[in-house]
Write a protein that holds these residues in place. Structure first.
Motif, PDB file in Angstrom:
ATOM      1  N   LEU A 194      51.349  42.419  32.975  1.00 13.13           N
ATOM      2  CA  LEU A 194      50.564  43.328  32.150  1.00 13.13           C
ATOM      3  C   LEU A 194      50.187  42.639  30.850  1.00 13.13           C
ATOM      4  O   LEU A 194      51.046  42.068  30.174  1.00 13.13           O
ATOM      5  CB  LEU A 194      51.376  44.594  31.850  1.00 13.13           C
ATOM      6  N   GLY A 195      48.901  42.662  30.507  1.00  9.93           N
ATOM      7  CA  GLY A 195      48.432  42.102  29.245  1.00  9.93           C
ATOM      8  C   GLY A 195      47.496  43.060  28.550  1.00  9.93           C
ATOM      9  O   GLY A 195      47.179  44.134  29.073  1.00  9.93           O
ATOM     10  N   ASP A 196      47.032  42.670  27.357  1.00  2.12           N
ATOM     11  CA  ASP A 196      46.083  43.527  26.633  1.00  2.12           C
ATOM     12  C   ASP A 196      44.666  43.126  27.035  1.00  2.12           C
ATOM     13  O   ASP A 196      44.371  43.032  28.215  1.00  2.12           O
ATOM     14  CB  ASP A 196      46.334  43.479  25.132  1.00  2.12           C
ATOM     15  N   VAL A 219      43.691  47.113  28.693  1.00  2.00           N
ATOM     16  CA  VAL A 219      44.783  46.295  29.211  1.00  2.00           C
ATOM     17  C   VAL A 219      44.315  45.611  30.494  1.00  2.00           C
ATOM     18  O   VAL A 219      43.258  45.927  31.032  1.00  2.00           O
ATOM     19  CB  VAL A 219      46.051  47.137  29.482  1.00  2.00           C
ATOM     20  N   ASN A 220      45.120  44.659  30.970  1.00  2.00           N
ATOM     21  CA  ASN A 220      44.783  44.027  32.245  1.00  2.00           C
ATOM     22  C   ASN A 220      46.030  43.739  33.053  1.00  2.00           C
ATOM     23  O   ASN A 220      47.129  43.562  32.511  1.00  2.00           O
ATOM     24  CB  ASN A 220      43.910  42.786  32.036  1.00  2.00           C
ATOM     25  N   LEU A 221      45.845  43.741  34.367  1.00  2.00           N
ATOM     26  CA  LEU A 221      46.934  43.542  35.310  1.00  2.00           C
ATOM     27  C   LEU A 221      46.645  42.314  36.156  1.00  2.00           C
ATOM     28  O   LEU A 221      45.554  42.174  36.715  1.00  2.00           O
ATOM     29  CB  LEU A 221      47.082  44.757  36.230  1.00  2.00           C
ATOM     30  N   GLY A 222      47.623  41.422  36.250  1.00  2.00           N
ATOM     31  CA  GLY A 222      47.481  40.221  37.057  1.00  2.00           C
ATOM     32  C   GLY A 222      48.655  40.054  37.998  1.00  2.00           C
ATOM     33  O   GLY A 222      49.670  40.755  37.895  1.00  2.00           O
ATOM     34  N   ASN A 223      48.518  39.123  38.898  1.00  2.00           N
ATOM     35  CA  ASN A 223      49.563  38.863  39.883  1.00  2.00           C
ATOM     36  C   ASN A 223      50.778  38.218  39.218  1.00  2.00           C
ATOM     37  O   ASN A 223      50.671  37.531  38.205  1.00  2.00           O
ATOM     38  CB  ASN A 223      49.015  37.936  40.975  1.00  2.00           C
ATOM     39  N   GLY A 255      36.641  45.713  34.929  1.00  2.00           N
ATOM     40  CA  GLY A 255      36.331  44.434  35.536  1.00  2.00           C
ATOM     41  C   GLY A 255      36.928  43.296  34.731  1.00  2.00           C
ATOM     42  O   GLY A 255      37.277  43.458  33.548  1.00  2.00           O
ATOM     43  N   PHE A 256      37.014  42.134  35.335  1.00  2.00           N
ATOM     44  CA  PHE A 256      37.603  40.976  34.674  1.00  2.00           C
ATOM     45  C   PHE A 256      36.753  40.478  33.517  1.00  2.00           C
ATOM     46  O   PHE A 256      37.280  40.031  32.488  1.00  2.00           O
ATOM     47  CB  PHE A 256      37.790  39.851  35.706  1.00  2.00           C
ATOM     48  N   SER A 257      35.433  40.527  33.637  1.00  2.00           N
ATOM     49  CA  SER A 257      34.548  39.898  32.652  1.00  2.00           C
ATOM     50  C   SER A 257      34.582  40.551  31.287  1.00  2.00           C
ATOM     51  O   SER A 257      34.085  39.977  30.314  1.00  2.00           O
ATOM     52  CB  SER A 257      33.109  39.874  33.177  1.00  2.00           C
ATOM     53  N   SER A 258      35.156  41.741  31.187  1.00  2.00           N
ATOM     54  CA  SER A 258      35.276  42.384  29.875  1.00  2.00           C
ATOM     55  C   SER A 258      36.471  41.863  29.089  1.00  2.00           C
ATOM     56  O   SER A 258      36.648  42.205  27.917  1.00  2.00           O
ATOM     57  CB  SER A 258      35.388  43.903  30.043  1.00  2.00           C
ATOM     58  N   LEU A 259      37.298  41.022  29.720  1.00  2.00           N
ATOM     59  CA  LEU A 259      38.462  40.457  29.047  1.00  2.00           C
ATOM     60  C   LEU A 259      38.084  39.247  28.199  1.00  2.00           C
ATOM     61  O   LEU A 259      36.970  38.743  28.274  1.00  2.00           O
ATOM     62  CB  LEU A 259      39.511  40.049  30.083  1.00  2.00           C
ATOM     63  N   PRO A 289      47.366  47.031  46.223  1.00  2.00           N
ATOM     64  CA  PRO A 289      48.603  47.800  46.066  1.00  2.00           C
ATOM     65  C   PRO A 289      49.377  47.464  44.786  1.00  2.00           C
ATOM     66  O   PRO A 289      49.944  48.356  44.146  1.00  2.00           O
ATOM     67  CB  PRO A 289      49.415  47.425  47.317  1.00  2.00           C
ATOM     68  N   ASP A 290      49.405  46.184  44.394  1.00  2.00           N
ATOM     69  CA  ASP A 290      50.116  45.823  43.164  1.00  2.00           C
ATOM     70  C   ASP A 290      49.347  46.268  41.927  1.00  2.00           C
ATOM     71  O   ASP A 290      49.945  46.642  40.911  1.00  2.00           O
ATOM     72  CB  ASP A 290      50.383  44.324  43.113  1.00  2.00           C
ATOM     73  N   TYR A 291      48.015  46.221  41.992  1.00  2.00           N
ATOM     74  CA  TYR A 291      47.204  46.763  40.898  1.00  2.00           C
ATOM     75  C   TYR A 291      47.477  48.263  40.756  1.00  2.00           C
ATOM     76  O   TYR A 291      47.665  48.774  39.645  1.00  2.00           O
ATOM     77  CB  TYR A 291      45.728  46.502  41.184  1.00  2.00           C
ATOM     78  N   ALA A 292      47.525  48.965  41.883  1.00  2.00           N
ATOM     79  CA  ALA A 292      47.795  50.404  41.849  1.00  2.00           C
ATOM     80  C   ALA A 292      49.202  50.692  41.323  1.00  2.00           C
ATOM     81  O   ALA A 292      49.419  51.674  40.607  1.00  2.00           O
ATOM     82  CB  ALA A 292      47.624  50.996  43.243  1.00  2.00           C
ATOM     83  N   LEU A 293      50.160  49.826  41.669  1.00  2.00           N
ATOM     84  CA  LEU A 293      51.525  49.969  41.154  1.00  2.00           C
ATOM     85  C   LEU A 293      51.518  49.937  39.630  1.00  2.00           C
ATOM     86  O   LEU A 293      52.089  50.810  38.965  1.00  2.00           O
ATOM     87  CB  LEU A 293      52.389  48.837  41.707  1.00  2.00           C
TER      88      LEU A 293
END
Length: 226
Positions: free
Chosen positions: A174-176, A210-214, A103-107, A190-194
């Motif tokens: 892509l970030g940490d 890690v985290n994935l954003g648009n 989830g986002f809140s763990s970042l 779909p982009d998250y899955a990519l």
């Protein structure tokens, strides 16, 4: 190609990961309580309860990668962390790698800063249990898991969800554990899955958050990692 088992493979993130993995030619098994609305050819769908340790053990046995796309809501609201620990234990015993939809809140908003979950004053109280349980997996449970467990916790950027699905752009950032900056709105499933499958196939992140954003940049991937 890898043998990949997706827990929660008919949910929002899970179904996108199943679709991306199958499209790349991986051998995919999905475990979920409900059958898929649109089954993907070649995917093995298993209907069952992830809280059933025996059912978990059966689908994890012999796999190479376990994807946990589970969320602490509904029937999993109470046993979520217990189920997550069972998934970690069984994955380690199978000698497989574990990738988790986070989830986002763990970042964190910045390097070394407190995680967003430390201050939920602007979040409806009804969502606090779900958020804190999900964050506890990467803050407490995974770091204390046996060293034999190779895990990667993949958080999406803010506002990720079925309520604003978005479109496939074919790129991501892509970030940490520091949230990547917004770039054109929420990342689509779909982009998250990519990005998620790229992480699995690269196999170069170990016991990492890690985290994935648009991204609307004119290239496939941008990264905030060193």
């Amino acid at each position: 190609m890898a043998r990949i088992t997706v827990l929660g493979g008919t949910g929002y993130a899970g179904s996108a990961i199943v679709a991306e993995a199958a499209a790349r030619g991986h051998e995919v098994t999905s475990l979920s309580r409900s059958p898929p609305s649109q089954p993907i050819p070649g995917v093995r769908y298993v209907q069952g309860d992830v809280a059933d340790v025996e059912a978990l053990a059966r689908v994890i046995e012999g796999t190479e990668v376990v994807v946990s796309a589970l969320a602490p809501r509904g029937p999993l609201a109470a046993p979520f962390r217990e189920v997550s620990r069972a998934v970690a234990r069984l994955t380690a015993a199978a000698g497989a790698r574990l990738y988790l939809v986070g989830g986002f809140s763990s970042l964190r908003p910045a390097p070394g800063a407190d995680r967003y979950v430390s201050d939920l004053s602007g979040v409806p109280a009804a969502l606090h249990p779900e958020i804190t349980q999900g964050a506890a997996v990467v803050i407490e449970d995974l770091p204390s898991a046996p060293e034999a467990l190779d895990w990667v916790f993949v958080s999406p950027a803010a506002a990720f969800g079925a309520y604003q699905p978005g479109e496939r752009l074919g790129r991501y950032r892509l970030g940490d554990d520091v949230a990547v900056q917004p770039d054109g709105g929420a990342i689509s499933a779909p982009d998250y899955a990519l990005g998620f499958l790229d992480l699995i196939e690269a196999g170069d992140r170990h016991r990492a958050h890690v985290n994935l954003g648009n991204s609307r940049a004119p290239r496939l991937v941008t990264t905030d990692l060193p």
